[in-house]
Motif scaffolding. Structure first.
Motif, PDB file in Angstrom:
ATOM      1  N   LEU A 165       0.765  -1.199  -0.052  1.00  0.00           N
ATOM      2  CA  LEU A 165      -0.088  -0.127   0.114  1.00  0.00           C
ATOM      3  C   LEU A 165       0.873   1.038   0.055  1.00  0.00           C
ATOM      4  O   LEU A 165       2.010   1.289   0.694  1.00  0.00           O
ATOM      5  N   PRO A 166       0.474   2.190  -0.630  1.00  0.00           N
ATOM      6  CA  PRO A 166       1.244   3.593  -0.840  1.00  0.00           C
ATOM      7  C   PRO A 166       1.051   4.307   0.426  1.00  0.00           C
ATOM      8  O   PRO A 166       1.469   5.667   0.204  1.00  0.00           O
ATOM      9  N   PHE A 167       0.436   3.957   1.416  1.00  0.00           N
ATOM     10  CA  PHE A 167       0.212   4.952   2.421  1.00  0.00           C
ATOM     11  C   PHE A 167      -0.199   3.826   3.768  1.00  0.00           C
ATOM     12  O   PHE A 167      -0.217   2.853   3.502  1.00  0.00           O
ATOM     13  N   ASN A 168      -0.127   4.563   4.817  1.00  0.00           N
ATOM     14  CA  ASN A 168      -0.401   3.742   6.000  1.00  0.00           C
ATOM     15  C   ASN A 168      -1.785   4.168   6.438  1.00  0.00           C
ATOM     16  O   ASN A 168      -2.376   5.015   6.923  1.00  0.00           O
ATOM     17  N   PRO A 169      -2.539   2.998   6.389  1.00  0.00           N
ATOM     18  CA  PRO A 169      -4.115   3.056   6.541  1.00  0.00           C
ATOM     19  C   PRO A 169      -4.374   3.602   8.064  1.00  0.00           C
ATOM     20  O   PRO A 169      -5.341   4.317   8.383  1.00  0.00           O
ATOM     21  N   TYR A 170      -3.679   3.088   9.004  1.00  0.00           N
ATOM     22  CA  TYR A 170      -3.747   3.118  10.358  1.00  0.00           C
ATOM     23  C   TYR A 170      -3.654   4.650  10.726  1.00  0.00           C
ATOM     24  O   TYR A 170      -4.455   5.345  11.263  1.00  0.00           O
ATOM     25  N   LYS A 171      -2.578   5.218  10.092  1.00  0.00           N
ATOM     26  CA  LYS A 171      -1.992   6.629  10.303  1.00  0.00           C
ATOM     27  C   LYS A 171      -3.152   7.608   9.676  1.00  0.00           C
ATOM     28  O   LYS A 171      -3.589   8.708  10.253  1.00  0.00           O
ATOM     29  N   TYR A 172      -3.421   7.106   8.576  1.00  0.00           N
ATOM     30  CA  TYR A 172      -4.634   7.846   7.604  1.00  0.00           C
ATOM     31  C   TYR A 172      -5.990   8.107   8.184  1.00  0.00           C
ATOM     32  O   TYR A 172      -6.432   9.072   8.402  1.00  0.00           O
ATOM     33  N   PHE A 173      -6.350   6.982   8.797  1.00  0.00           N
ATOM     34  CA  PHE A 173      -7.569   6.864   9.700  1.00  0.00           C
ATOM     35  C   PHE A 173      -7.594   7.798  10.974  1.00  0.00           C
ATOM     36  O   PHE A 173      -8.281   8.501  11.151  1.00  0.00           O
ATOM     37  N   LYS A 174      -6.382   7.819  11.537  1.00  0.00           N
ATOM     38  CA  LYS A 174      -6.268   8.224  12.812  1.00  0.00           C
ATOM     39  C   LYS A 174      -6.111  10.113  12.566  1.00  0.00           C
ATOM     40  O   LYS A 174      -6.744  10.526  13.446  1.00  0.00           O
ATOM     41  N   LYS A 175      -5.485  10.396  11.537  1.00  0.00           N
ATOM     42  CA  LYS A 175      -5.214  11.815  11.187  1.00  0.00           C
ATOM     43  C   LYS A 175      -6.571  12.319  10.373  1.00  0.00           C
ATOM     44  O   LYS A 175      -7.009  13.333  10.769  1.00  0.00           O
ATOM     45  N   SER A 176      -6.943  11.746   9.378  1.00  0.00           N
ATOM     46  CA  SER A 176      -7.893  12.330   8.304  1.00  0.00           C
ATOM     47  C   SER A 176      -9.303  11.943   9.079  1.00  0.00           C
ATOM     48  O   SER A 176     -10.281  12.899   8.831  1.00  0.00           O
ATOM     49  N   LEU A 177      -9.525  11.047   9.506  1.00  0.00           N
ATOM     50  CA  LEU A 177     -10.896  10.414  10.071  1.00  0.00           C
ATOM     51  C   LEU A 177     -11.166  10.532  11.517  1.00  0.00           C
ATOM     52  O   LEU A 177     -12.247  10.206  12.160  1.00  0.00           O
ATOM     53  N   LYS A 178      -9.923  10.923  12.305  1.00  0.00           N
ATOM     54  CA  LYS A 178     -10.110  11.066  13.649  1.00  0.00           C
ATOM     55  C   LYS A 178     -10.526   9.592  14.525  1.00  0.00           C
ATOM     56  O   LYS A 178     -11.473   9.697  15.142  1.00  0.00           O
ATOM     57  N   TYR A 179     -10.090   8.504  13.810  1.00  0.00           N
ATOM     58  CA  TYR A 179     -10.585   7.055  14.183  1.00  0.00           C
ATOM     59  C   TYR A 179      -9.296   6.443  14.341  1.00  0.00           C
ATOM     60  O   TYR A 179      -8.330   6.110  13.684  1.00  0.00           O
ATOM     61  N   ASP A 180      -8.840   6.047  15.837  1.00  0.00           N
ATOM     62  CA  ASP A 180      -7.984   5.285  16.217  1.00  0.00           C
ATOM     63  C   ASP A 180      -8.449   3.704  16.433  1.00  0.00           C
ATOM     64  O   ASP A 180      -8.721   3.314  17.368  1.00  0.00           O
ATOM     65  N   ALA A 181      -7.944   2.841  15.319  1.00  0.00           N
ATOM     66  CA  ALA A 181      -8.317   1.468  15.404  1.00  0.00           C
ATOM     67  C   ALA A 181      -7.803   0.623  16.390  1.00  0.00           C
ATOM     68  O   ALA A 181      -8.275  -0.222  17.167  1.00  0.00           O
ATOM     69  N   VAL A 182      -6.498   0.927  16.694  1.00  0.00           N
ATOM     70  CA  VAL A 182      -5.857   0.182  17.865  1.00  0.00           C
ATOM     71  C   VAL A 182      -6.495   0.357  19.069  1.00  0.00           C
ATOM     72  O   VAL A 182      -6.669  -0.622  19.917  1.00  0.00           O
ATOM     73  N   GLU A 183      -6.809   1.748  19.411  1.00  0.00           N
ATOM     74  CA  GLU A 183      -7.686   2.007  20.711  1.00  0.00           C
ATOM     75  C   GLU A 183      -8.987   1.285  20.839  1.00  0.00           C
ATOM     76  O   GLU A 183      -9.588   0.954  21.800  1.00  0.00           O
ATOM     77  N   GLN A 184      -9.627   1.349  19.563  1.00  0.00           N
ATOM     78  CA  GLN A 184     -11.037   0.597  19.278  1.00  0.00           C
ATOM     79  C   GLN A 184     -10.786  -1.092  19.576  1.00  0.00           C
ATOM     80  O   GLN A 184     -11.750  -1.438  20.283  1.00  0.00           O
ATOM     81  N   MET A 185      -9.818  -1.413  19.236  1.00  0.00           N
ATOM     82  CA  MET A 185      -9.536  -2.963  19.520  1.00  0.00           C
ATOM     83  C   MET A 185      -9.320  -3.317  20.917  1.00  0.00           C
ATOM     84  O   MET A 185      -9.872  -4.434  21.478  1.00  0.00           O
ATOM     85  N   LYS A 186      -8.752  -2.264  21.725  1.00  0.00           N
ATOM     86  CA  LYS A 186      -8.799  -2.520  23.028  1.00  0.00           C
ATOM     87  C   LYS A 186     -10.144  -2.572  23.784  1.00  0.00           C
ATOM     88  O   LYS A 186     -10.408  -3.562  24.553  1.00  0.00           O
ATOM     89  N   LYS A 187     -11.124  -1.580  23.117  1.00  0.00           N
ATOM     90  CA  LYS A 187     -12.425  -1.552  23.811  1.00  0.00           C
ATOM     91  C   LYS A 187     -13.175  -3.031  23.341  1.00  0.00           C
ATOM     92  O   LYS A 187     -13.822  -3.475  24.095  1.00  0.00           O
ATOM     93  N   ASN A 188     -12.740  -3.418  22.124  1.00  0.00           N
ATOM     94  CA  ASN A 188     -13.325  -4.782  21.613  1.00  0.00           C
ATOM     95  C   ASN A 188     -12.962  -5.824  22.400  1.00  0.00           C
ATOM     96  O   ASN A 188     -13.603  -6.859  22.634  1.00  0.00           O
ATOM     97  N   GLU A 189     -11.817  -5.871  23.143  1.00  0.00           N
ATOM     98  CA  GLU A 189     -11.423  -6.990  23.810  1.00  0.00           C
ATOM     99  C   GLU A 189     -12.193  -6.838  25.143  1.00  0.00           C
ATOM    100  O   GLU A 189     -12.635  -7.849  25.472  1.00  0.00           O
ATOM    101  N   LEU A 190     -12.402  -5.904  25.693  1.00  0.00           N
ATOM    102  CA  LEU A 190     -13.264  -5.759  26.946  1.00  0.00           C
ATOM    103  C   LEU A 190     -14.713  -6.011  26.682  1.00  0.00           C
ATOM    104  O   LEU A 190     -15.402  -6.862  27.425  1.00  0.00           O
ATOM    105  N   LEU A 191     -15.147  -5.952  25.276  1.00  0.00           N
ATOM    106  CA  LEU A 191     -16.695  -6.281  25.093  1.00  0.00           C
ATOM    107  C   LEU A 191     -16.506  -7.916  24.784  1.00  0.00           C
ATOM    108  O   LEU A 191     -17.587  -8.435  25.266  1.00  0.00           O
ATOM    109  N   ARG A 192     -15.264  -8.227  24.171  1.00  0.00           N
ATOM    110  CA  ARG A 192     -15.252  -9.937  24.075  1.00  0.00           C
ATOM    111  C   ARG A 192     -15.436 -10.564  25.563  1.00  0.00           C
ATOM    112  O   ARG A 192     -16.186 -11.636  25.550  1.00  0.00           O
ATOM    113  N   ASP A 193     -14.768 -10.007  26.560  1.00  0.00           N
ATOM    114  CA  ASP A 193     -14.908 -10.702  27.887  1.00  0.00           C
ATOM    115  C   ASP A 193     -16.174 -10.524  28.396  1.00  0.00           C
ATOM    116  O   ASP A 193     -16.750 -11.587  28.875  1.00  0.00           O
ATOM    117  N   LYS A 194     -17.204  -9.514  27.971  1.00  0.00           N
ATOM    118  CA  LYS A 194     -18.535  -9.509  28.601  1.00  0.00           C
ATOM    119  C   LYS A 194     -19.396 -10.605  27.806  1.00  0.00           C
ATOM    120  O   LYS A 194     -20.116 -11.270  28.204  1.00  0.00           O
TER     121      LYS A 194
END
Length: 231
Positions: free
Chosen positions: A151-180
């Motif tokens: 890929l000619p760009f970094n999707p994680y950084k792109y989403f974090k900067k352009s769309l204000k969406y942090d996928a890594v932080e969201q995955m941490k929340k998903n882990e908590l949801l999984r436990d429930k």
């Protein structure tokens, strides 16, 4: 200090990989060849100016033609690189859009089943867990694609900067949801409980999908405008 050095060398490595891929493009190779030929022609023109003025003049004209060719290659190459990066970005955004739709549709089906007391709940737990996985797939795709060197760009950084969406932080929340979810009793869980449990995941996917569609539209409009200027 070690972390800074590691980050520095990682950036150097990424730049090197990008340049290596760049130099493989036909337009870049052709531009380099033309630059070398232009340099040779202007040097020979200068060295033969006194003894062979006609040859010097011819070489000077060759140099001028090569400069024109370099300019054309640069413009064409820049356009191709821009179009390539734009296409890859839009393709990735559409992939995330499809994953958002897949999750949202699965979520609606799950909620509908939970709200229907007359419907059998056989296999309902697997359906709930599947919805969880589909929601996590969205963030997994964005997060893991940063390691995709094609890929000619970094999707994680792109989403974090352009769309204000942090996928890594969201995955941490998903882990908590999984436990429930692991503690759920699919036979007794209520409609309201499921809505409350998946509220953040559903909201984030819904908002992200809207941002992704807006960004795709924005990029395509910009691409159409640029296409009118660089034919």
């Amino acid at each position: 200090m070690k972390r800074l050095l590691k980050r520095f060398f990682r950036k150097i490595k990424n730049i090197f990989v990008y340049l290596l891929e760049l130099f493989r493009l036909p337009h870049v190779i052709l531009t380099i060849v033309l630059v070398i030929l232009a340099a040779i022609s202007i040097i020979l023109s200068h060295n033969t100016q006194q003894q062979f003025p006609f040859l010097s003049s011819a070489l000077s004209n060759v140099f001028a033609g090569l400069i024109t060719g370099i300019a054309i290659c640069l413009i064409s190459g820049t356009k191709n690189i821009f179009n390539y990066k734009t296409k890859k970005t839009v393709d990735f955004l559409k992939e995330v859009h499809e994953e958002c739709l897949t999750f949202l549709n699965a979520y609606k089906e799950m909620i509908g089943k939970a709200g229907n007391t007359n419907k059998s709940r056989d296999g309902f737990y697997d359906e709930i867990y599947d919805v969880l996985c589909r929601g996590n797939d969205i963030d997994g795709t964005i997060s893991q694609s940063q390691f995709n060197k094609t890929l000619p760009f970094n999707p994680y950084k792109y989403f974090k900067k352009s769309l204000k969406y942090d996928a890594v932080e969201q995955m941490k929340k998903n882990e908590l949801l999984r436990d429930k979810v692991l503690l759920l009793n699919a036979n007794t869980v209520s409609f309201k409980e499921l809505i409350g449990l998946f509220a953040d995941m559903e909201r984030n996917a819904f908002l992200l999908n809207g941002k992704v569609l807006s960004k795709i539209n924005e990029i395509e409009i910009r691409q159409n405008i640029s296409g009118k200027f660089f034919v």
